[in-house]
Design an enzyme around this catalytic site. Structure first.
Site, mmCIF file in Angstrom:
data_model
loop_
_atom_site.group_PDB
_atom_site.id
_atom_site.type_symbol
_atom_site.label_atom_id
_atom_site.label_comp_id
_atom_site.label_asym_id
_atom_site.label_seq_id
_atom_site.Cartn_x
_atom_site.Cartn_y
_atom_site.Cartn_z
ATOM 1 N N HIS A 100 1.052 -1.303 0.085
ATOM 2 C CA HIS A 100 -0.071 0.104 0.100
ATOM 3 C C HIS A 100 0.783 1.288 -0.047
ATOM 4 O O HIS A 100 0.614 2.062 -0.748
ATOM 5 C CB HIS A 100 -0.937 -0.034 1.140
ATOM 6 C CG HIS A 100 -1.712 1.352 1.147
ATOM 7 N ND1 HIS A 100 -3.063 1.427 0.893
ATOM 8 C CD2 HIS A 100 -1.254 2.430 1.990
ATOM 9 C CE1 HIS A 100 -3.469 2.737 0.959
ATOM 10 N NE2 HIS A 100 -2.493 3.062 1.727
ATOM 11 N N GLU A 101 1.892 1.399 0.794
ATOM 12 C CA GLU A 101 2.595 2.582 1.054
ATOM 13 C C GLU A 101 3.530 2.648 -0.249
ATOM 14 O O GLU A 101 3.951 3.759 -0.832
ATOM 15 C CB GLU A 101 3.585 2.484 1.950
ATOM 16 C CG GLU A 101 3.254 2.308 3.320
ATOM 17 C CD GLU A 101 2.009 3.441 3.564
ATOM 18 O OE1 GLU A 101 2.279 4.682 3.269
ATOM 19 O OE2 GLU A 101 1.059 3.250 4.431
ATOM 20 N N HIS A 104 1.762 4.539 -2.948
ATOM 21 C CA HIS A 104 1.540 6.107 -2.782
ATOM 22 C C HIS A 104 3.121 6.336 -3.424
ATOM 23 O O HIS A 104 2.946 7.442 -4.238
ATOM 24 C CB HIS A 104 1.825 6.546 -1.253
ATOM 25 C CG HIS A 104 0.371 6.350 -0.522
ATOM 26 N ND1 HIS A 104 -0.626 6.785 -1.238
ATOM 27 C CD2 HIS A 104 0.176 5.794 0.516
ATOM 28 C CE1 HIS A 104 -1.554 6.650 -0.278
ATOM 29 N NE2 HIS A 104 -1.133 5.944 0.732
ATOM 30 N N HIS A 108 3.145 9.083 -6.518
ATOM 31 C CA HIS A 108 3.889 10.302 -6.652
ATOM 32 C C HIS A 108 4.817 10.431 -7.917
ATOM 33 O O HIS A 108 5.053 11.163 -8.698
ATOM 34 C CB HIS A 108 4.894 10.279 -5.545
ATOM 35 C CG HIS A 108 5.667 11.552 -5.414
ATOM 36 N ND1 HIS A 108 6.961 11.582 -4.603
ATOM 37 C CD2 HIS A 108 5.607 12.862 -5.750
ATOM 38 C CE1 HIS A 108 7.234 12.995 -4.745
ATOM 39 N NE2 HIS A 108 6.444 13.493 -5.198
#
Length: 227
Positions: A100-101, A104, A108
């Site tokens: 999940h991280e 991100h 980006h």
């Protein structure tokens, strides 16, 4: 002053209860699947590193972060930070949160619009959430609706931040499930468990938005009552 304190609480109390439920839900779900090892045996760090490298993001380091459920991607410094349980763990929860991280980080790198918007409004949203009530209270003290209106506008930025956070988080979770399956980090029958972990985490963001909206409604009611 009692009226000031109680105005709009009918909106805020259910949101607070929902937020408490969401926090308990994510902690309970995370703790449950933290005890269930993924069959492939990859650590959260290994999953994150391999996915990042596969997307030409070798320059993004992975560090450990202090605290429970403190996992996050830092877009300013382009660093992925994982809690000890996720960094070292081989559980369903660990690999799910790690992916999940990474989602991100991919957002980006790809210029995902909601993330760009969220990052751009973060400074004013942070200021607004902490300073709004000073302006509202100041408006009462100095009998100024203008000060109250400034406070409401400041808090509106915090609300917008919470609203735009939802697509950012849901998209990262959707990417995580796809990346875990496509990369062979979890088996097909482990996907539902991974989704439960990520859905529970997403619930906290829904609760945060609901609380922010309820607080905004309360501020508007206070303003209207004052006028």
């Amino acid at each position: 002053m009692i009226g000031f304190q109680t105005t709009g609480m009918i909106y805020l109390i259910p949101a607070i209860i929902f937020a408490m439920y969401a926090q308990n839900k994510v902690k309970g779900t995370f703790s449950k699947y933290l005890r269930i090892a993924s069959r492939k045996g990859y650590t959260g760090r290994e999953v994150a590193r391999m996915i990042l490298d596969d997307h030409n993001l070798q320059s993004i380091p992975i560090e450990t972060s202090q605290g429970y459920l403190s996992d996050h991607y830092d877009p300013r410094n382009r660093i992925l930070r994982l809690s000890k349980e996720v960094y070292q763990g081989t559980s369903i929860a660990a690999v799910s949160v790690a992916a999940h991280e990474v989602g991100h980080a991919l957002q980006h790198a790809n210029g995902y619009t909601p993330l760009t918007i969220r990052n751009s409004i973060f400074p004013i949203a942070s200021f607004g959430s902490s300073m709004a009530w000073f302006f509202v209270i100041g408006g009462f003290i100095f009998d100024s609706l203008n000060l109250i209106d400034v406070g409401i506008l400041l808090y509106l930025a915090a609300v917008l931040f919470q609203v735009v956070t939802l697509p950012v988080e849901f998209n990262a979770s959707s990417q995580a499930i796809h990346l875990l399956g496509a990369g062979g980090f979890i088996t097909q029958d482990e996907k539902p468990h991974s989704k439960k972990v990520l859905n529970a985490a997403a619930l906290t963001y829904v609760a945060a938005m609901a609380t922010a909206l309820a607080q905004l409604m309360r501020l508007i009611l206070i303003r209207n009552r004052r006028s």
